[in-house]
Design a protein around this motif. Structure first.
Motif, PDB file in Angstrom:
ATOM      1  N   ARG A   7       0.667  -1.310   0.154  1.00  0.00           N
ATOM      2  CA  ARG A   7       0.115   0.301  -0.194  1.00  0.00           C
ATOM      3  C   ARG A   7       1.070   1.372  -0.196  1.00  0.00           C
ATOM      4  O   ARG A   7       1.671   1.244   0.005  1.00  0.00           O
ATOM      5  CB  ARG A   7      -1.408  -0.410   1.199  1.00  0.00           C
ATOM      6  CG  ARG A   7      -0.345   0.207   2.146  1.00  0.00           C
ATOM      7  CD  ARG A   7      -1.510  -0.130   3.414  1.00  0.00           C
ATOM      8  NE  ARG A   7      -0.793  -0.537   4.731  1.00  0.00           N
ATOM      9  CZ  ARG A   7       0.006   0.710   5.991  1.00  0.00           C
ATOM     10  NH1 ARG A   7       0.430   1.967   5.360  1.00  0.00           N
ATOM     11  NH2 ARG A   7       0.838  -0.049   6.967  1.00  0.00           N
ATOM     12  N   LEU A   8       0.197   2.368  -0.392  1.00  0.00           N
ATOM     13  CA  LEU A   8       1.011   3.725   0.423  1.00  0.00           C
ATOM     14  C   LEU A   8       1.814   3.896   1.498  1.00  0.00           C
ATOM     15  O   LEU A   8       1.245   3.158   2.068  1.00  0.00           O
ATOM     16  CB  LEU A   8       0.040   4.751  -0.028  1.00  0.00           C
ATOM     17  CG  LEU A   8      -0.461   5.136  -1.490  1.00  0.00           C
ATOM     18  CD1 LEU A   8      -1.529   6.491  -1.438  1.00  0.00           C
ATOM     19  CD2 LEU A   8       0.845   5.552  -2.710  1.00  0.00           C
ATOM     20  N   ARG A   9       2.706   4.453   1.473  1.00  0.00           N
ATOM     21  CA  ARG A   9       3.447   4.181   2.340  1.00  0.00           C
ATOM     22  C   ARG A   9       3.433   5.929   2.820  1.00  0.00           C
ATOM     23  O   ARG A   9       4.087   6.756   2.263  1.00  0.00           O
ATOM     24  CB  ARG A   9       5.432   4.129   2.225  1.00  0.00           C
ATOM     25  CG  ARG A   9       5.328   2.347   2.111  1.00  0.00           C
ATOM     26  CD  ARG A   9       6.678   2.453   1.217  1.00  0.00           C
ATOM     27  NE  ARG A   9       6.945   0.678   1.964  1.00  0.00           N
ATOM     28  CZ  ARG A   9       8.426   0.045   1.465  1.00  0.00           C
ATOM     29  NH1 ARG A   9       9.264   1.109   0.328  1.00  0.00           N
ATOM     30  NH2 ARG A   9       8.231  -1.158   1.842  1.00  0.00           N
ATOM     31  N   VAL A  10       2.781   7.054   3.727  1.00  0.00           N
ATOM     32  CA  VAL A  10       1.998   7.641   3.982  1.00  0.00           C
ATOM     33  C   VAL A  10       3.012   8.367   4.934  1.00  0.00           C
ATOM     34  O   VAL A  10       3.193   7.921   6.020  1.00  0.00           O
ATOM     35  CB  VAL A  10       1.124   6.836   3.801  1.00  0.00           C
ATOM     36  CG1 VAL A  10       0.398   8.695   4.590  1.00  0.00           C
ATOM     37  CG2 VAL A  10       0.468   6.367   2.760  1.00  0.00           C
ATOM     38  N   VAL A  11       3.053   9.500   5.307  1.00  0.00           N
ATOM     39  CA  VAL A  11       3.316  10.558   6.233  1.00  0.00           C
ATOM     40  C   VAL A  11       1.797  11.170   6.888  1.00  0.00           C
ATOM     41  O   VAL A  11       1.653  12.358   5.700  1.00  0.00           O
ATOM     42  CB  VAL A  11       4.305  11.806   5.711  1.00  0.00           C
ATOM     43  CG1 VAL A  11       4.423  12.722   6.902  1.00  0.00           C
ATOM     44  CG2 VAL A  11       5.706  11.360   5.863  1.00  0.00           C
ATOM     45  N   LYS A  51      10.380  11.796  -1.023  1.00  0.00           N
ATOM     46  CA  LYS A  51      10.166  11.099  -1.471  1.00  0.00           C
ATOM     47  C   LYS A  51      11.688  10.887  -1.639  1.00  0.00           C
ATOM     48  O   LYS A  51      11.062   9.128  -1.847  1.00  0.00           O
ATOM     49  CB  LYS A  51      10.084  11.992  -3.213  1.00  0.00           C
ATOM     50  CG  LYS A  51       8.910  11.803  -3.907  1.00  0.00           C
ATOM     51  CD  LYS A  51       8.074  10.608  -3.954  1.00  0.00           C
ATOM     52  CE  LYS A  51       7.060  11.161  -5.202  1.00  0.00           C
ATOM     53  NZ  LYS A  51       6.645   9.114  -5.374  1.00  0.00           N
ATOM     54  N   ALA A  52      12.374  10.948  -0.621  1.00  0.00           N
ATOM     55  CA  ALA A  52      13.857  10.812  -0.942  1.00  0.00           C
ATOM     56  C   ALA A  52      14.212   9.693  -0.020  1.00  0.00           C
ATOM     57  O   ALA A  52      14.634   8.578   0.168  1.00  0.00           O
ATOM     58  CB  ALA A  52      14.984  11.942  -0.999  1.00  0.00           C
ATOM     59  N   ALA A  53      12.620   9.444   1.430  1.00  0.00           N
ATOM     60  CA  ALA A  53      12.847   8.926   2.479  1.00  0.00           C
ATOM     61  C   ALA A  53      11.805   7.562   1.797  1.00  0.00           C
ATOM     62  O   ALA A  53      11.851   6.927   2.958  1.00  0.00           O
ATOM     63  CB  ALA A  53      12.302   9.176   3.800  1.00  0.00           C
ATOM     64  N   GLY A  54      11.240   7.207   0.844  1.00  0.00           N
ATOM     65  CA  GLY A  54      10.832   6.637   0.290  1.00  0.00           C
ATOM     66  C   GLY A  54       9.227   6.581   0.621  1.00  0.00           C
ATOM     67  O   GLY A  54       8.615   5.750   0.327  1.00  0.00           O
ATOM     68  N   TYR A  55       8.509   7.342   0.797  1.00  0.00           N
ATOM     69  CA  TYR A  55       7.051   7.924   1.294  1.00  0.00           C
ATOM     70  C   TYR A  55       6.681   8.467  -0.223  1.00  0.00           C
ATOM     71  O   TYR A  55       6.812   9.329  -0.266  1.00  0.00           O
ATOM     72  CB  TYR A  55       6.594   8.778   1.626  1.00  0.00           C
ATOM     73  CG  TYR A  55       7.256   8.253   3.052  1.00  0.00           C
ATOM     74  CD1 TYR A  55       6.741   7.353   4.371  1.00  0.00           C
ATOM     75  CD2 TYR A  55       8.770   8.871   4.159  1.00  0.00           C
ATOM     76  CE1 TYR A  55       7.131   6.887   5.396  1.00  0.00           C
ATOM     77  CE2 TYR A  55       9.060   8.437   5.339  1.00  0.00           C
ATOM     78  CZ  TYR A  55       8.594   7.434   5.837  1.00  0.00           C
ATOM     79  OH  TYR A  55       8.734   7.151   6.790  1.00  0.00           O
ATOM     80  N   ALA A 253       9.376   2.134   8.548  1.00  0.00           N
ATOM     81  CA  ALA A 253       8.037   3.226   8.818  1.00  0.00           C
ATOM     82  C   ALA A 253       7.454   3.426   7.785  1.00  0.00           C
ATOM     83  O   ALA A 253       7.521   4.761   7.671  1.00  0.00           O
ATOM     84  CB  ALA A 253       8.829   3.907   9.721  1.00  0.00           C
ATOM     85  N   PRO A 254       6.399   2.048   7.417  1.00  0.00           N
ATOM     86  CA  PRO A 254       5.882   2.885   6.114  1.00  0.00           C
ATOM     87  C   PRO A 254       4.416   3.468   6.708  1.00  0.00           C
ATOM     88  O   PRO A 254       4.486   4.476   5.937  1.00  0.00           O
ATOM     89  CB  PRO A 254       5.143   1.189   5.372  1.00  0.00           C
ATOM     90  CG  PRO A 254       5.100   0.307   6.854  1.00  0.00           C
ATOM     91  CD  PRO A 254       6.566   0.496   7.774  1.00  0.00           C
ATOM     92  N   ASP A 255       3.916   4.283   7.828  1.00  0.00           N
ATOM     93  CA  ASP A 255       2.780   4.617   8.573  1.00  0.00           C
ATOM     94  C   ASP A 255       3.646   6.022   9.687  1.00  0.00           C
ATOM     95  O   ASP A 255       4.652   4.819  10.593  1.00  0.00           O
ATOM     96  CB  ASP A 255       1.826   4.263   9.132  1.00  0.00           C
ATOM     97  CG  ASP A 255       0.922   3.320   8.033  1.00  0.00           C
ATOM     98  OD1 ASP A 255       0.501   4.434   7.354  1.00  0.00           O
ATOM     99  OD2 ASP A 255       1.001   2.311   8.188  1.00  0.00           O
ATOM    100  N   LEU A 256       4.349   7.266   9.028  1.00  0.00           N
ATOM    101  CA  LEU A 256       4.971   7.774   9.827  1.00  0.00           C
ATOM    102  C   LEU A 256       4.018   9.465  10.478  1.00  0.00           C
ATOM    103  O   LEU A 256       3.199   9.853   9.426  1.00  0.00           O
ATOM    104  CB  LEU A 256       6.229   8.507   8.546  1.00  0.00           C
ATOM    105  CG  LEU A 256       7.521   8.799  10.001  1.00  0.00           C
ATOM    106  CD1 LEU A 256       8.232   7.906  10.696  1.00  0.00           C
ATOM    107  CD2 LEU A 256       8.390   9.714   9.632  1.00  0.00           C
ATOM    108  N   VAL A 265       7.119   9.942  15.144  1.00  0.00           N
ATOM    109  CA  VAL A 265       6.361   8.451  15.470  1.00  0.00           C
ATOM    110  C   VAL A 265       6.888   7.248  14.559  1.00  0.00           C
ATOM    111  O   VAL A 265       5.301   8.059  13.656  1.00  0.00           O
ATOM    112  CB  VAL A 265       5.982   8.594  17.051  1.00  0.00           C
ATOM    113  CG1 VAL A 265       6.071   9.156  17.587  1.00  0.00           C
ATOM    114  CG2 VAL A 265       4.418   8.824  16.287  1.00  0.00           C
ATOM    115  N   PRO A 266       6.112   6.494  14.148  1.00  0.00           N
ATOM    116  CA  PRO A 266       5.777   5.389  13.409  1.00  0.00           C
ATOM    117  C   PRO A 266       4.835   4.833  13.603  1.00  0.00           C
ATOM    118  O   PRO A 266       4.169   4.987  15.327  1.00  0.00           O
ATOM    119  CB  PRO A 266       6.924   4.335  13.798  1.00  0.00           C
ATOM    120  CG  PRO A 266       7.358   3.742  15.045  1.00  0.00           C
ATOM    121  CD  PRO A 266       7.159   5.699  15.262  1.00  0.00           C
ATOM    122  N   VAL A 267       4.061   4.402  13.461  1.00  0.00           N
ATOM    123  CA  VAL A 267       2.763   3.432  13.404  1.00  0.00           C
ATOM    124  C   VAL A 267       1.100   4.980  13.456  1.00  0.00           C
ATOM    125  O   VAL A 267       0.590   4.311  12.302  1.00  0.00           O
ATOM    126  CB  VAL A 267       2.589   2.425  14.865  1.00  0.00           C
ATOM    127  CG1 VAL A 267       1.576   1.383  14.989  1.00  0.00           C
ATOM    128  CG2 VAL A 267       4.065   1.429  14.543  1.00  0.00           C
TER     129      VAL A 267
END
Length: 331
Positions: A7-11, A51-55, A253-256, A265-267
């Protein structure tokens, strides 16, 4: 339905705790008197680093993001970076001008709903909150903005799920997201007794499956509950594969979450500070991520997830559905 392999990796950005309402279930203690707000330059730097962090995506909540002056510049910056954008709102501050401004900048607007009108108004703490929210939805349709409905399940409003689904379809929503009430923030003080127990959570999970079958392609149904048996048999759904050491931050940490005081924080919002990456007031995201990784943050987080998973799936007689994110926070 609750857990997906890709799924999307989201901030998830909470830029302010200021809100026009002081809802009884608010996890962040937001309200008209709250003043925590992130500086716009801090937020724009965050967006530039994502983007560079992968989100892939940026989701704004609050507080009420429509009341944050930095909303449009932030969404415009996210658009330039090629990010998927979303925001969560109670809908009440929406105007035709705001909808027109948002239209080219946002992929989804999620409007919160707590049940039938009387239930919604009670939880929102304001008479007429439901009517005002509903009166704003035509503005989203007129602007061509894709929107969804977030329905908060409590111990007492499961019967309103059918109402929520009918409401979403009648109003032209693309998504119905079913989210369990968590007794944190203001909800811990005012609605703790209404947090869904295992029976209600399991009933909501099954109802969501049945609802998704009934509505077919007319409405996407997402349920933020997990099934113990599924996670017991397929733990990789939440553990995933261990990322390579040189993988981007989002792999770990795909959810940041960025809270209104700058804490990262993550999650999910309010996750234990032992797992925090730091605060954007002290350093930008790349530096916080590098420090977190150097200090063993990913390994600690993965061990935390493993412990929570083992605890949640240990009892074969437990009710099948549960709030996985709540279990993660409490572990």
């Amino acid at each position: 339905m609750a857990c997906q392999t890709r799924r999307l990796r989201v901030v998830q950005l909470h830029p302010t705790r200021r809100c026009n309402l002081a809802c009884r279930h608010c996890y962040s203690l937001s309200g008209p008197e709250a003043r925590d707000t992130l500086p716009l330059d801090t937020v724009l730097r965050l967006v530039a680093d994502m983007k560079a962090a992968g989100y892939d995506g940026l989701s704004l909540s609050g507080g009420e993001p429509l009341m944050w002056p930095g909303l449009l510049p932030t969404l415009a910056a996210a658009r330039r970076e090629g990010l998927v954008t979303a925001l969560a709102t109670n809908g009440m501050p929406l105007t035709a001008r705001r909808a027109a401004d948002l239209a080219p900048l946002v992929d989804l607007v999620a409007v919160s709903l707590d049940g039938a009108p009387a239930t919604h108004d009670r939880i929102r703490g304001r008479d007429g909150a439901f009517a005002t929210m509903r009166a704003r939805l035509p503005l989203l349709r007129a602007a061509g903005i894709r929107f969804g409905i977030i329905f908060t399940v409590t111990r007492h409003n499961l019967d309103d799920l059918a109402f929520a689904a009918n409401f979403a379809m009648e109003e032209g929503a693309a998504l119905l997201q079913i989210h369990p009430l968590e007794a944190v923030g203001r909800a811990a003080e005012e609605m703790a007794e209404e947090e869904p127990d295992g029976l209600v959570a399991s009933a909501a999970y099954l109802a969501a499956l049945r609802l998704a079958d009934l509505v077919g392609d007319r409405l996407a149904v997402q349920c933020d509950l997990a099934h113990r048996g599924l996670l017991r048999d397929a733990p990789w759904l939440v553990l995933g594969e261990e990322p390579a050491p040189d993988a981007p931050l989002a792999a770990f940490a795909p959810d940041l979450i960025v809270e209104a005081d700058g804490t990262v924080v993550p999650v999910q919002h309010g996750f234990p500070r032992a797992h925090a990456l730091g605060n954007l007031a002290t350093a930008p995201l790349p530096e916080l991520g590098a420090r977190w990784r150097a200090a063993g943050g990913p390994a600690r987080l993965r061990a935390h997830v493993r412990r929570a998973l083992d605890a949640a799936t240990a009892d074969p007689d437990a009710m099948p559905a549960f709030d996985w994110y709540r279990a993660l926070t409490e572990a």
